[in-house]
Design a protein around this motif. Structure first.
Motif, PDB file in Angstrom:
ATOM      1  N   MET A 287       0.844  -1.187   0.000  1.00 23.16           N
ATOM      2  CA  MET A 287       0.000   0.000   0.000  1.00 23.16           C
ATOM      3  C   MET A 287       0.889   1.251   0.000  1.00 23.16           C
ATOM      4  O   MET A 287       1.788   1.386   0.820  1.00 23.16           O
ATOM      5  CB  MET A 287      -0.885   0.012   1.255  1.00 23.16           C
TER       6      MET A 287
ATOM      7  N   ASP B 133      -5.858   0.916  -3.882  1.00 16.84           N
ATOM      8  CA  ASP B 133      -5.302   0.294  -2.676  1.00 16.84           C
ATOM      9  C   ASP B 133      -4.392   1.246  -1.907  1.00 16.84           C
ATOM     10  O   ASP B 133      -3.670   0.810  -1.002  1.00 16.84           O
ATOM     11  CB  ASP B 133      -4.515  -0.969  -3.052  1.00 16.84           C
ATOM     12  N   ASP B 134      -4.410   2.517  -2.252  1.00 15.17           N
ATOM     13  CA  ASP B 134      -3.469   3.484  -1.683  1.00 15.17           C
ATOM     14  C   ASP B 134      -4.172   4.510  -0.796  1.00 15.17           C
ATOM     15  O   ASP B 134      -5.395   4.660  -0.823  1.00 15.17           O
ATOM     16  CB  ASP B 134      -2.728   4.199  -2.817  1.00 15.17           C
ATOM     17  N   VAL B 135      -3.360   5.226  -0.033  1.00 18.52           N
ATOM     18  CA  VAL B 135      -3.847   6.233   0.907  1.00 18.52           C
ATOM     19  C   VAL B 135      -3.316   7.596   0.475  1.00 18.52           C
ATOM     20  O   VAL B 135      -2.154   7.715   0.070  1.00 18.52           O
ATOM     21  CB  VAL B 135      -3.394   5.918   2.343  1.00 18.52           C
TER      22      VAL B 135
ATOM     23  N   ARG C 222      -8.095   4.327  -1.423  1.00 16.63           N
ATOM     24  CA  ARG C 222      -8.617   3.500  -0.332  1.00 16.63           C
ATOM     25  C   ARG C 222      -9.051   4.377   0.826  1.00 16.63           C
ATOM     26  O   ARG C 222     -10.111   4.175   1.417  1.00 16.63           O
ATOM     27  CB  ARG C 222      -7.551   2.504   0.119  1.00 16.63           C
ATOM     28  N   ASN C 223      -8.208   5.334   1.187  1.00 22.39           N
ATOM     29  CA  ASN C 223      -8.524   6.301   2.241  1.00 22.39           C
ATOM     30  C   ASN C 223      -7.965   7.664   1.867  1.00 22.39           C
ATOM     31  O   ASN C 223      -6.911   7.755   1.243  1.00 22.39           O
ATOM     32  CB  ASN C 223      -7.936   5.894   3.589  1.00 22.39           C
TER      33      ASN C 223
ATOM     34  N   SER D 204      -4.980   7.339  12.256  1.00 25.39           N
ATOM     35  CA  SER D 204      -5.335   6.105  11.540  1.00 25.39           C
ATOM     36  C   SER D 204      -4.174   5.119  11.607  1.00 25.39           C
ATOM     37  O   SER D 204      -3.014   5.503  11.456  1.00 25.39           O
ATOM     38  CB  SER D 204      -5.662   6.416  10.074  1.00 25.39           C
ATOM     39  N   TRP D 205      -4.514   3.854  11.809  1.00 25.21           N
ATOM     40  CA  TRP D 205      -3.511   2.787  11.859  1.00 25.21           C
ATOM     41  C   TRP D 205      -3.527   1.998  10.563  1.00 25.21           C
ATOM     42  O   TRP D 205      -4.584   1.657  10.038  1.00 25.21           O
ATOM     43  CB  TRP D 205      -3.805   1.834  13.013  1.00 25.21           C
ATOM     44  N   TYR D 206      -2.343   1.703  10.067  1.00 25.67           N
ATOM     45  CA  TYR D 206      -2.156   0.813   8.918  1.00 25.67           C
ATOM     46  C   TYR D 206      -1.096  -0.191   9.340  1.00 25.67           C
ATOM     47  O   TYR D 206       0.100   0.092   9.272  1.00 25.67           O
ATOM     48  CB  TYR D 206      -1.734   1.598   7.678  1.00 25.67           C
TER      49      TYR D 206
ATOM     50  N   THR E 210       1.918   1.050  11.440  1.00 19.72           N
ATOM     51  CA  THR E 210       2.171   2.458  11.101  1.00 19.72           C
ATOM     52  C   THR E 210       1.003   3.310  11.566  1.00 19.72           C
ATOM     53  O   THR E 210      -0.154   3.033  11.233  1.00 19.72           O
ATOM     54  CB  THR E 210       2.369   2.641   9.592  1.00 19.72           C
TER      55      THR E 210
ATOM     56  N   ILE F  45       3.263   1.717   3.145  1.00 26.03           N
ATOM     57  CA  ILE F  45       2.718   1.439   4.480  1.00 26.03           C
ATOM     58  C   ILE F  45       2.016   0.090   4.515  1.00 26.03           C
ATOM     59  O   ILE F  45       1.717  -0.476   3.498  1.00 26.03           O
ATOM     60  CB  ILE F  45       1.768   2.561   4.951  1.00 26.03           C
TER      61      ILE F  45
END
Length: 253
Positions: A1, A30-32, A58-59, A101-103, A106, A253
């Motif tokens: 990601m 699939d990326d932030v 994704r976010n 936010s948690w990934y 991370t 991440i």
């Protein structure tokens, strides 16, 4: 990601908004994206921009900038704190996020803030030219330090001990030496409204190793005292020669 960074997209300008709408609907699913403020002071355009980006990533992680809190042309009783509440509601309705936010291990933490003159005292020239002094409106007796303290107080407490990596982001600069040495002295009149040292103290408390910021419209990646600072501003159409005007991948991440 992948984690991408972008700020100061100013979709009030149709050319800028067109760029946002032309982003791939497939490549970033699939990326932030960290969107570090200054989208627009128009509520409908903010909603449209966030909706567009949420549909492509994704976010989308967001903090508002000073332009987003302008109340230019609104009813006199409407303050920029009222505007902030409306911005928060718009963000929530879009599906974007303004919270830590948690990934995996991370942790990505947004830092709300405002400038507080910790970078220097404003000159009379700055007070005449800086649009925030006219386009923002605060409760009676609110000084700039009160504004900065108010937004700092809205930042949620987080426990970074469980994180193997902490990434932070803000609209405003956390330290004045992020302004590169090549900036002419005549432009340093803006220093007092660029950011706040309290942002730097907070990201250090969180043990951040990567900080994304906006506001200055000077794209930069620099490592200072163990932290990598990145600014990837889109900027105004007239600034096309000085900004990259593209998404920037800042981490996996």
């Amino acid at each position: 990601m992948r984690l991408f960074a972008l700020s100061d997209v100013h979709v009030d300008y149709e050319a800028n908004f067109k760029w946002v709408r032309n982003l791939s609907r497939i490549d970033y699913r699939d990326d932030v994206l960290i969107l570090a403020g200054d989208v627009t002071h128009h509520q409908s355009q903010l909603a449209a921009c966030l909706d567009t980006l949420v549909g492509r990533f994704r976010n989308v992680l967001f903090v508002p900038g000073n332009h987003d809190l302008w109340v230019w042309g609104e009813e006199r009783e409407q303050t920029s704190l009222h505007k902030f509440a409306r911005v928060v509601a718009t963000v929530e309705a879009s599906g974007a996020v303004m919270q830590p936010s948690w990934y995996g291990q991370t942790l990505i933490v947004p830092l709300l803030g405002w400038y507080d003159y910790s970078f220097g005292a404003p000159s009379e020239e700055l007070r005449q030219m800086w649009m925030d002094y006219r386009a923002c409106r605060w409760p009676e007796k609110f000084e700039v330090e009160d504004v900065a303290a108010h937004f700092a107080g809205l930042n949620r407490e987080v426990a970074p001990a469980a994180a193997t990596r902490v990434i932070t982001f803000s609209h405003f600069l956390p330290r004045v030496d992020l302004v590169p040495a090549f900036v002419p002295a005549r432009h340093r009149v803006l220093d007092p409204v660029l950011g706040s040292t309290r942002l730097e103290r907070r990201l250090r408390q969180l043990r951040s190793t990567l900080h994304i910021y906006g506001h200055s419209h000077i794209n930069r990646r620099v490592r200072l005292d163990g932290v990598t600072y990145v600014n990837n501003a889109f900027g105004y159409p007239s600034e096309s020669g000085m900004t990259a005007r593209e998404l920037l991948c800042v981490a996996e991440i």
